[in-house]
Design an enzyme around this catalytic site. Structure first.
Site, PDB file in Angstrom:
ATOM      1  N   SER A  49      32.466  13.133  24.974  1.00  0.00           N
ATOM      2  CA  SER A  49      33.023  14.238  24.185  1.00  0.00           C
ATOM      3  C   SER A  49      31.972  15.024  23.414  1.00  0.00           C
ATOM      4  O   SER A  49      32.222  16.175  23.058  1.00  0.00           O
ATOM      5  CB  SER A  49      34.060  13.696  23.192  1.00  0.00           C
ATOM      6  OG  SER A  49      33.481  12.686  22.383  1.00  0.00           O
TER       7      SER A  49
ATOM      8  N   ASP B 122      35.745  15.948  12.924  1.00  0.00           N
ATOM      9  CA  ASP B 122      36.956  15.119  12.940  1.00  0.00           C
ATOM     10  C   ASP B 122      36.517  13.662  12.813  1.00  0.00           C
ATOM     11  O   ASP B 122      35.367  13.392  12.465  1.00  0.00           O
ATOM     12  CB  ASP B 122      37.808  15.395  14.190  1.00  0.00           C
ATOM     13  CG  ASP B 122      37.133  14.942  15.479  1.00  0.00           C
ATOM     14  OD1 ASP B 122      36.044  14.318  15.433  1.00  0.00           O
ATOM     15  OD2 ASP B 122      37.701  15.220  16.562  1.00  0.00           O
TER      16      ASP B 122
ATOM     17  N   HIS C 271      33.616  13.262  15.641  1.00  0.00           N
ATOM     18  CA  HIS C 271      32.642  14.238  16.145  1.00  0.00           C
ATOM     19  C   HIS C 271      31.978  15.063  15.055  1.00  0.00           C
ATOM     20  O   HIS C 271      32.607  15.376  14.046  1.00  0.00           O
ATOM     21  CB  HIS C 271      33.343  15.185  17.135  1.00  0.00           C
ATOM     22  CG  HIS C 271      34.003  14.458  18.255  1.00  0.00           C
ATOM     23  ND1 HIS C 271      35.360  14.248  18.298  1.00  0.00           N
ATOM     24  CD2 HIS C 271      33.481  13.853  19.338  1.00  0.00           C
ATOM     25  CE1 HIS C 271      35.654  13.548  19.392  1.00  0.00           C
ATOM     26  NE2 HIS C 271      34.531  13.293  20.035  1.00  0.00           N
TER      27      HIS C 271
END
Ligand SMILES: *[C@@H]1O[C@H](CO)[C@@H](O)[C@H](O)[C@H]1NC(C)=O
Ligand SMILES: *[C@@H]1O[C@H](CO)[C@@H](O)[C@H](O)[C@H]1NC(C)=O
Ligand SMILES: *[C@@H]1O[C@H](CO)[C@@H](O)[C@H](O)[C@H]1NC(C)=O
Ligand SMILES: *[C@@H]1O[C@H](CO)[C@@H](O)[C@H](O)[C@H]1NC(C)=O
Ligand SMILES: *[C@@H]1O[C@H](CO)[C@@H](O)[C@H](O)[C@H]1NC(C)=O
Length: 376
Positions: A40, A336, A339
Protein backbone atom coordinates in the site's frame (compact mmCIF):
# COMPACT_ATOMS: atom_id res chain seq x y z
CA UNK A 1 7.43 28.88 9.40
CA UNK A 2 10.79 30.28 8.28
CA UNK A 3 12.58 28.92 11.31
CA UNK A 4 10.90 25.55 10.86
CA UNK A 5 12.18 25.28 7.31
CA UNK A 6 15.63 26.33 8.44
CA UNK A 7 15.55 23.82 11.30
CA UNK A 8 14.55 21.15 8.88
CA UNK A 9 17.45 21.92 6.57
CA UNK A 10 19.91 21.91 9.44
CA UNK A 11 18.71 18.58 10.74
CA UNK A 12 18.79 17.02 7.31
CA UNK A 13 22.43 17.97 7.10
CA UNK A 14 23.13 16.90 10.67
CA UNK A 15 21.47 13.54 10.11
CA UNK A 16 23.16 12.92 6.79
CA UNK A 17 19.80 13.29 5.04
CA UNK A 18 21.35 16.00 2.90
CA UNK A 19 19.46 16.51 -0.27
CA UNK A 20 22.26 16.60 -2.82
CA UNK A 21 20.12 16.75 -5.89
CA UNK A 22 21.76 17.70 -9.15
CA UNK A 23 21.23 21.26 -10.43
CA UNK A 24 18.62 20.45 -13.00
CA UNK A 25 15.95 17.90 -12.35
CA UNK A 26 17.01 14.72 -14.06
CA UNK A 27 15.21 14.32 -17.33
CA UNK A 28 13.67 11.15 -18.54
CA UNK A 29 16.67 10.37 -20.71
CA UNK A 30 18.36 8.99 -17.59
CA UNK A 31 15.46 6.72 -16.66
CA UNK A 32 13.07 6.02 -19.54
CA UNK A 33 10.55 4.12 -17.39
CA UNK A 34 9.77 3.19 -13.81
CA UNK A 35 8.29 -0.14 -12.72
CA UNK A 36 6.90 -0.40 -9.21
CA UNK A 37 6.16 -3.48 -7.09
CA UNK A 38 4.97 -3.77 -3.52
CA UNK A 39 2.29 -2.88 -1.00
CA UNK A 40 0.00 0.00 0.00
CA UNK A 41 2.89 2.41 0.43
CA UNK A 42 3.32 2.21 -3.35
CA UNK A 43 -0.22 1.42 -4.60
CA UNK A 44 -1.62 4.19 -6.81
CA UNK A 45 -4.93 2.53 -7.63
CA UNK A 46 -4.30 -1.16 -8.32
CA UNK A 47 -6.77 -2.21 -5.64
CA UNK A 48 -9.52 -0.01 -7.13
CA UNK A 49 -9.78 -2.79 -9.70
CA UNK A 50 -10.05 -5.59 -7.16
CA UNK A 51 -12.75 -7.01 -4.93
CA UNK A 52 -11.08 -6.10 -1.66
CA UNK A 53 -11.80 -3.92 1.33
CA UNK A 54 -8.15 -2.77 1.21
CA UNK A 55 -8.75 0.26 -0.94
CA UNK A 56 -8.50 4.01 -0.75
CA UNK A 57 -10.81 5.22 -3.50
CA UNK A 58 -13.19 6.96 -1.13
CA UNK A 59 -13.00 10.19 0.89
CA UNK A 60 -11.05 11.36 2.86
CA UNK A 61 -8.22 9.73 0.92
CA UNK A 62 -6.79 12.21 -1.55
CA UNK A 63 -8.30 15.14 0.36
CA UNK A 64 -5.42 17.41 -0.67
CA UNK A 65 -5.72 16.72 -4.39
CA UNK A 66 -7.70 19.04 -6.66
CA UNK A 67 -11.37 18.42 -5.95
CA UNK A 68 -10.19 16.17 -3.09
CA UNK A 69 -10.18 13.28 -5.51
CA UNK A 70 -9.63 9.83 -3.96
CA UNK A 71 -7.39 7.99 -6.41
CA UNK A 72 -6.62 4.81 -4.50
CA UNK A 73 -3.45 6.20 -2.93
CA UNK A 74 -3.30 5.55 0.82
CA UNK A 75 -2.45 9.15 1.55
CA UNK A 76 -3.97 12.61 1.78
CA UNK A 77 -2.17 13.33 -1.50
CA UNK A 78 0.77 11.80 -3.30
CA UNK A 79 2.72 8.83 -1.96
CA UNK A 80 6.45 8.14 -1.83
CA UNK A 81 6.54 6.56 -5.29
CA UNK A 82 4.90 9.65 -6.81
CA UNK A 83 7.41 11.89 -5.08
CA UNK A 84 10.39 9.81 -6.22
CA UNK A 85 9.02 9.79 -9.77
CA UNK A 86 8.65 13.58 -9.72
CA UNK A 87 12.22 14.04 -8.52
CA UNK A 88 13.34 11.91 -11.47
CA UNK A 89 11.45 14.10 -13.93
CA UNK A 90 8.16 12.23 -14.23
CA UNK A 91 4.72 13.73 -13.75
CA UNK A 92 3.86 11.26 -10.94
CA UNK A 93 4.03 7.47 -10.40
CA UNK A 94 3.45 5.42 -13.52
CA UNK A 95 -0.18 4.30 -13.79
CA UNK A 96 -1.43 1.10 -12.22
CA UNK A 97 -0.86 -1.85 -14.52
CA UNK A 98 -4.52 -2.81 -14.10
CA UNK A 99 -5.62 0.64 -15.31
CA UNK A 100 -3.31 0.43 -18.34
CA UNK A 101 -4.49 -3.10 -19.10
CA UNK A 102 -8.14 -2.08 -18.91
CA UNK A 103 -7.73 -0.15 -22.17
CA UNK A 104 -6.08 -2.45 -24.70
CA UNK A 105 -6.28 0.19 -27.42
CA UNK A 106 -3.70 2.35 -25.61
CA UNK A 107 -1.92 -0.32 -23.53
CA UNK A 108 0.95 -0.91 -25.95
CA UNK A 109 1.66 2.81 -26.14
CA UNK A 110 1.31 3.71 -22.47
CA UNK A 111 3.53 0.99 -21.00
CA UNK A 112 6.68 2.71 -22.25
CA UNK A 113 6.78 5.08 -19.27
CA UNK A 114 6.45 2.13 -16.89
CA UNK A 115 3.71 0.62 -14.77
CA UNK A 116 2.84 0.31 -11.11
CA UNK A 117 1.92 -3.21 -9.96
CA UNK A 118 1.83 -2.49 -6.21
CA UNK A 119 -1.20 -3.81 -4.38
CA UNK A 120 -2.19 -2.72 -0.88
CA UNK A 121 -2.24 -5.52 1.68
CA UNK A 122 0.16 -7.71 -0.28
CA UNK A 123 3.56 -8.95 0.75
CA UNK A 124 6.62 -10.82 -0.38
CA UNK A 125 5.01 -14.11 0.62
CA UNK A 126 1.98 -15.44 -1.23
CA UNK A 127 0.39 -16.06 2.16
CA UNK A 128 0.52 -12.40 3.20
CA UNK A 129 -2.86 -10.83 2.58
CA UNK A 130 -4.05 -14.00 0.86
CA UNK A 131 -7.50 -13.62 2.48
CA UNK A 132 -7.86 -10.08 1.17
CA UNK A 133 -8.10 -10.62 -2.56
CA UNK A 134 -4.98 -8.57 -3.27
CA UNK A 135 -2.08 -9.26 -5.65
CA UNK A 136 1.01 -10.86 -4.10
CA UNK A 137 4.44 -10.00 -5.44
CA UNK A 138 4.82 -13.24 -7.35
CA UNK A 139 1.78 -12.31 -9.41
CA UNK A 140 2.95 -8.69 -9.79
CA UNK A 141 6.14 -10.03 -11.35
CA UNK A 142 4.06 -12.17 -13.72
CA UNK A 143 2.09 -9.08 -14.74
CA UNK A 144 5.39 -7.39 -15.53
CA UNK A 145 6.16 -10.31 -17.83
CA UNK A 146 3.06 -9.42 -19.86
CA UNK A 147 4.17 -5.80 -20.09
CA UNK A 148 7.62 -6.85 -21.26
CA UNK A 149 6.14 -9.21 -23.86
CA UNK A 150 4.00 -6.40 -25.22
CA UNK A 151 7.03 -4.11 -25.42
CA UNK A 152 8.90 -6.73 -27.40
CA UNK A 153 6.01 -6.99 -29.83
CA UNK A 154 6.21 -3.26 -30.45
CA UNK A 155 9.93 -2.46 -30.47
CA UNK A 156 11.62 -5.87 -30.57
CA UNK A 157 13.72 -7.79 -28.07
CA UNK A 158 16.94 -5.78 -28.35
CA UNK A 159 15.35 -2.37 -27.88
CA UNK A 160 13.24 -3.74 -25.03
CA UNK A 161 16.25 -5.04 -23.14
CA UNK A 162 18.00 -1.72 -23.73
CA UNK A 163 15.05 0.19 -22.35
CA UNK A 164 14.56 -2.10 -19.34
CA UNK A 165 18.24 -2.00 -18.40
CA UNK A 166 18.00 1.79 -18.05
CA UNK A 167 14.67 1.69 -16.23
CA UNK A 168 14.24 1.93 -12.49
CA UNK A 169 12.59 -0.97 -10.64
CA UNK A 170 11.28 0.23 -7.29
CA UNK A 171 10.16 -2.36 -4.77
CA UNK A 172 8.70 -1.62 -1.39
CA UNK A 173 7.56 -4.62 0.63
CA UNK A 174 8.11 -6.60 3.81
CA UNK A 175 6.12 -4.56 6.33
CA UNK A 176 2.92 -6.55 5.75
CA UNK A 177 4.77 -9.85 5.97
CA UNK A 178 6.09 -8.82 9.38
CA UNK A 179 2.71 -7.56 10.61
CA UNK A 180 1.03 -10.76 9.41
CA UNK A 181 3.44 -12.87 11.42
CA UNK A 182 2.42 -11.07 14.58
CA UNK A 183 -1.27 -11.32 13.78
CA UNK A 184 -0.98 -15.06 13.40
CA UNK A 185 -0.19 -16.94 16.59
CA UNK A 186 3.51 -17.21 15.79
CA UNK A 187 3.40 -20.85 16.79
CA UNK A 188 3.26 -22.60 13.45
CA UNK A 189 6.64 -21.30 12.27
CA UNK A 190 9.66 -19.92 14.11
CA UNK A 191 10.77 -16.33 13.67
CA UNK A 192 13.94 -17.43 11.96
CA UNK A 193 12.21 -19.79 9.53
CA UNK A 194 9.66 -17.13 8.70
CA UNK A 195 12.29 -14.47 8.00
CA UNK A 196 14.25 -16.95 5.92
CA UNK A 197 11.19 -17.76 3.81
CA UNK A 198 10.66 -14.02 3.26
CA UNK A 199 14.22 -13.64 2.10
CA UNK A 200 14.21 -16.71 -0.13
CA UNK A 201 10.96 -15.64 -1.77
CA UNK A 202 12.31 -12.10 -2.21
CA UNK A 203 15.42 -13.57 -3.82
CA UNK A 204 13.24 -15.46 -6.28
CA UNK A 205 11.21 -12.36 -7.20
CA UNK A 206 14.29 -10.19 -7.74
CA UNK A 207 16.01 -12.91 -9.75
CA UNK A 208 12.97 -13.30 -11.98
CA UNK A 209 12.92 -9.56 -12.64
CA UNK A 210 16.62 -9.69 -13.51
CA UNK A 211 16.06 -12.59 -15.90
CA UNK A 212 13.45 -10.43 -17.64
CA UNK A 213 15.90 -7.55 -18.03
CA UNK A 214 15.72 -5.46 -14.86
CA UNK A 215 19.12 -4.07 -13.84
CA UNK A 216 18.51 -1.06 -11.58
CA UNK A 217 16.79 -1.98 -8.34
CA UNK A 218 15.62 0.64 -5.87
CA UNK A 219 14.61 -1.40 -2.84
CA UNK A 220 12.86 0.10 0.17
CA UNK A 221 12.91 -1.90 3.39
CA UNK A 222 10.28 -2.00 6.12
CA UNK A 223 9.40 1.05 8.22
CA UNK A 224 9.29 0.60 12.01
CA UNK A 225 5.94 -1.16 11.82
CA UNK A 226 5.80 -1.41 15.62
CA UNK A 227 5.25 2.38 15.64
CA UNK A 228 2.21 2.38 13.33
CA UNK A 229 -0.85 3.70 15.19
CA UNK A 230 -2.75 0.50 14.35
CA UNK A 231 -0.01 -1.69 15.81
CA UNK A 232 0.48 0.44 18.90
CA UNK A 233 -3.27 0.26 19.45
CA UNK A 234 -3.21 -3.54 19.42
CA UNK A 235 -0.60 -3.44 22.18
CA UNK A 236 -2.51 -0.77 24.11
CA UNK A 237 0.38 1.64 23.69
CA UNK A 238 -2.04 4.49 23.36
CA UNK A 239 -0.87 7.12 25.82
CA UNK A 240 1.35 9.91 24.51
CA UNK A 241 4.96 8.83 24.66
CA UNK A 242 4.05 5.21 25.44
CA UNK A 243 6.39 4.07 22.73
CA UNK A 244 6.34 1.51 19.96
CA UNK A 245 5.96 -2.25 19.97
CA UNK A 246 9.65 -3.04 20.13
CA UNK A 247 9.25 -6.75 19.50
CA UNK A 248 7.88 -5.99 16.04
CA UNK A 249 10.41 -3.25 15.36
CA UNK A 250 13.16 -5.74 16.04
CA UNK A 251 11.89 -7.81 13.10
CA UNK A 252 11.87 -4.75 10.88
CA UNK A 253 15.49 -4.02 11.80
CA UNK A 254 16.41 -7.66 11.24
CA UNK A 255 14.70 -7.56 7.86
CA UNK A 256 16.80 -4.58 6.82
CA UNK A 257 19.95 -6.41 7.83
CA UNK A 258 18.93 -9.48 5.85
CA UNK A 259 18.11 -7.34 2.81
CA UNK A 260 21.53 -5.74 3.00
CA UNK A 261 23.14 -9.16 2.72
CA UNK A 262 20.71 -10.40 0.09
CA UNK A 263 21.26 -7.46 -2.26
CA UNK A 264 25.01 -7.48 -1.81
CA UNK A 265 25.06 -11.18 -2.73
CA UNK A 266 22.67 -10.87 -5.67
CA UNK A 267 24.50 -7.93 -7.17
CA UNK A 268 27.71 -9.91 -7.28
CA UNK A 269 25.95 -12.95 -8.78
CA UNK A 270 23.63 -11.30 -11.28
CA UNK A 271 25.16 -9.76 -14.34
CA UNK A 272 24.91 -5.97 -14.46
CA UNK A 273 22.71 -5.64 -11.37
CA UNK A 274 23.00 -2.37 -9.45
CA UNK A 275 20.88 -1.33 -6.51
CA UNK A 276 20.04 1.12 -3.77
CA UNK A 277 18.63 -0.02 -0.46
CA UNK A 278 16.61 2.65 1.31
CA UNK A 279 16.48 2.43 5.08
CA UNK A 280 13.00 3.76 5.86
CA UNK A 281 13.37 2.31 9.33
CA UNK A 282 16.16 4.70 10.22
CA UNK A 283 14.51 7.55 8.33
CA UNK A 284 11.24 7.22 10.23
CA UNK A 285 12.91 6.82 13.63
CA UNK A 286 15.05 9.87 12.90
CA UNK A 287 11.89 11.89 12.18
CA UNK A 288 10.15 10.58 15.30
CA UNK A 289 13.08 11.46 17.52
CA UNK A 290 13.07 15.11 16.52
CA UNK A 291 9.64 15.78 15.01
CA UNK A 292 9.78 19.58 15.04
CA UNK A 293 12.95 19.63 12.98
CA UNK A 294 11.01 17.96 10.18
CA UNK A 295 7.92 20.12 10.57
CA UNK A 296 5.89 17.54 12.53
CA UNK A 297 3.90 18.29 15.65
CA UNK A 298 2.31 14.84 15.82
CA UNK A 299 4.15 11.58 15.11
CA UNK A 300 1.91 9.25 17.13
CA UNK A 301 -1.69 9.63 16.03
CA UNK A 302 -3.42 9.14 12.71
CA UNK A 303 -4.60 12.34 11.07
CA UNK A 304 -7.78 10.69 9.79
CA UNK A 305 -9.80 8.21 11.83
CA UNK A 306 -11.42 7.97 15.23
CA UNK A 307 -11.02 6.65 18.76
CA UNK A 308 -7.72 6.12 20.56
CA UNK A 309 -4.73 7.37 18.55
CA UNK A 310 -7.40 8.40 16.05
CA UNK A 311 -6.75 4.90 14.71
CA UNK A 312 -9.57 2.73 16.04
CA UNK A 313 -12.00 3.49 13.24
CA UNK A 314 -11.36 3.87 9.54
CA UNK A 315 -10.76 7.03 7.56
CA UNK A 316 -14.07 6.63 5.84
CA UNK A 317 -16.12 9.78 5.30
CA UNK A 318 -19.37 7.87 4.83
CA UNK A 319 -19.26 6.11 8.17
CA UNK A 320 -21.03 7.20 11.34
CA UNK A 321 -19.69 8.82 13.40
CA UNK A 322 -17.65 10.46 10.71
CA UNK A 323 -13.89 10.43 11.18
CA UNK A 324 -11.82 13.27 12.56
CA UNK A 325 -9.50 14.77 9.98
CA UNK A 326 -6.65 16.86 11.32
CA UNK A 327 -6.41 20.37 9.89
CA UNK A 328 -2.65 20.70 9.60
CA UNK A 329 -1.94 17.59 7.59
CA UNK A 330 1.59 18.75 6.91
CA UNK A 331 2.31 18.46 10.64
CA UNK A 332 1.34 14.77 10.98
CA UNK A 333 3.57 11.79 10.26
CA UNK A 334 0.64 9.38 9.88
CA UNK A 335 -2.30 9.98 7.60
CA UNK A 336 -4.34 6.95 8.69
CA UNK A 337 -3.66 4.13 11.11
CA UNK A 338 -1.08 2.55 8.77
CA UNK A 339 0.15 5.09 6.23
CA UNK A 340 2.27 8.24 6.13
CA UNK A 341 1.04 11.67 5.08
CA UNK A 342 2.08 13.27 1.81
CA UNK A 343 4.49 15.47 3.79
CA UNK A 344 6.22 12.41 5.25
CA UNK A 345 6.31 10.76 1.81
CA UNK A 346 7.93 13.84 0.34
CA UNK A 347 10.66 13.79 3.01
CA UNK A 348 11.23 10.07 2.45
CA UNK A 349 11.48 10.52 -1.31
CA UNK A 350 13.96 13.39 -1.05
CA UNK A 351 16.05 11.27 1.28
CA UNK A 352 15.93 8.20 -0.95
CA UNK A 353 16.81 10.16 -4.06
CA UNK A 354 19.46 12.42 -2.59
CA UNK A 355 20.71 11.35 0.83
CA UNK A 356 23.94 9.85 2.10
CA UNK A 357 24.85 6.36 3.20
CA UNK A 358 23.18 6.42 6.63
CA UNK A 359 19.80 6.23 4.88
CA UNK A 360 20.37 4.74 1.45
CA UNK A 361 23.23 2.50 0.41
CA UNK A 362 25.49 1.75 -1.37
CA UNK A 363 24.23 4.70 -3.45
CA UNK A 364 21.09 6.81 -3.50
CA UNK A 365 18.27 6.53 -6.05
CA UNK A 366 19.53 9.63 -7.86
CA UNK A 367 22.91 8.04 -8.41
CA UNK A 368 21.27 4.73 -9.29
CA UNK A 369 19.22 6.49 -11.96
CA UNK A 370 22.38 7.87 -13.55
CA UNK A 371 24.44 4.67 -13.38
CA UNK A 372 25.29 3.24 -16.76
CA UNK A 373 24.70 -0.49 -16.96
CA UNK A 374 25.28 -3.03 -19.67
CA UNK A 375 22.14 -4.81 -20.81
CA UNK A 376 23.57 -8.18 -21.77
C1 LIG B 1 20.81 5.94 11.18
O1 LIG B 1 21.00 7.31 10.93
C2 LIG B 1 21.97 7.91 11.73
C3 LIG B 1 21.99 9.39 11.38
O2 LIG B 1 20.83 9.97 11.88
C4 LIG B 1 23.31 7.29 11.47
O3 LIG B 1 24.28 7.87 12.30
C5 LIG B 1 23.23 5.80 11.74
O4 LIG B 1 24.42 5.18 11.36
C6 LIG B 1 22.09 5.18 10.98
N1 LIG B 1 21.90 3.82 11.42
C7 LIG B 1 22.05 2.80 10.63
C8 LIG B 1 21.81 1.46 11.24
O5 LIG B 1 22.33 2.91 9.45
C1 LIG C 1 25.66 23.16 -10.96
O1 LIG C 1 25.82 24.16 -11.93
C2 LIG C 1 26.98 24.97 -11.74
C3 LIG C 1 26.97 26.10 -12.79
O2 LIG C 1 26.18 25.80 -13.90
C4 LIG C 1 28.23 24.10 -11.86
O3 LIG C 1 29.38 24.85 -11.67
C5 LIG C 1 28.15 23.00 -10.81
O4 LIG C 1 29.24 22.12 -10.94
C6 LIG C 1 26.86 22.21 -10.94
N1 LIG C 1 26.74 21.29 -9.85
C7 LIG C 1 26.42 20.01 -10.03
C8 LIG C 1 26.32 19.18 -8.79
O5 LIG C 1 26.21 19.52 -11.12
C1 LIG D 1 -4.79 -18.18 17.37
O1 LIG D 1 -5.10 -19.19 18.30
C2 LIG D 1 -6.40 -19.15 18.80
C3 LIG D 1 -6.60 -20.24 19.86
O2 LIG D 1 -5.41 -20.85 20.18
C4 LIG D 1 -7.37 -19.36 17.64
O3 LIG D 1 -8.72 -19.27 18.10
C5 LIG D 1 -7.13 -18.28 16.59
O4 LIG D 1 -7.95 -18.53 15.45
C6 LIG D 1 -5.68 -18.25 16.14
N1 LIG D 1 -5.47 -17.11 15.26
C7 LIG D 1 -4.85 -17.22 14.11
C8 LIG D 1 -4.76 -15.97 13.30
O5 LIG D 1 -4.38 -18.26 13.70
C1 LIG E 1 8.39 -18.97 -0.19
O1 LIG E 1 7.95 -19.11 1.13
C2 LIG E 1 7.21 -20.30 1.39
C3 LIG E 1 6.73 -20.22 2.80
O2 LIG E 1 5.75 -19.23 2.90
C4 LIG E 1 8.10 -21.47 1.18
O3 LIG E 1 7.36 -22.67 1.38
C5 LIG E 1 8.63 -21.44 -0.24
O4 LIG E 1 9.57 -22.48 -0.40
C6 LIG E 1 9.30 -20.14 -0.52
N1 LIG E 1 9.63 -20.05 -1.94
C7 LIG E 1 10.86 -19.79 -2.35
C8 LIG E 1 11.05 -19.74 -3.82
O5 LIG E 1 11.77 -19.60 -1.58
C1 LIG F 1 -5.88 -3.80 25.93
O1 LIG F 1 -6.85 -3.25 26.75
C2 LIG F 1 -8.13 -3.89 26.69
C3 LIG F 1 -9.10 -3.16 27.56
O2 LIG F 1 -8.76 -1.84 27.72
C4 LIG F 1 -7.95 -5.33 27.16
O3 LIG F 1 -9.18 -6.01 27.01
C5 LIG F 1 -6.90 -6.02 26.30
O4 LIG F 1 -6.66 -7.32 26.79
C6 LIG F 1 -5.60 -5.24 26.30
N1 LIG F 1 -4.70 -5.85 25.34
C7 LIG F 1 -3.41 -6.05 25.61
C8 LIG F 1 -2.60 -6.67 24.52
O5 LIG F 1 -2.90 -5.75 26.68
Amino acid sequence: MGSQVLGFAILLVAAGMTVALPNKSMDQMDVPAIFVFGDSTADVGTNNHLKTVFRADFPYYGIDFDLSKATGRFSNGYNTIDEISMLLGFHQSPSPYLSLASDQSTFKKNIFLGANFASAGSGILDSTGSQLGVIPMRQQVEQFRLVRNSMMEVIGATATSGLLSKSLFIITAGGNDIIDYFKSNMTTISQQDYMESIISNYTAHLTNLHIMGARKFGVISSPPVGCLPSVRLQANLTLPGSGCQEGINEYARGFHGMLTGLLRGLSSDLNGMVYSLGDVYNMTITMMQDPLAFGFTNVEEACCGGGRLNAETRCLAMQYPSPNVCKDRGAYLFWDSYHPTEHACKLAAKTLVGAGLAFVAPMNFGQLAQTKVQDE
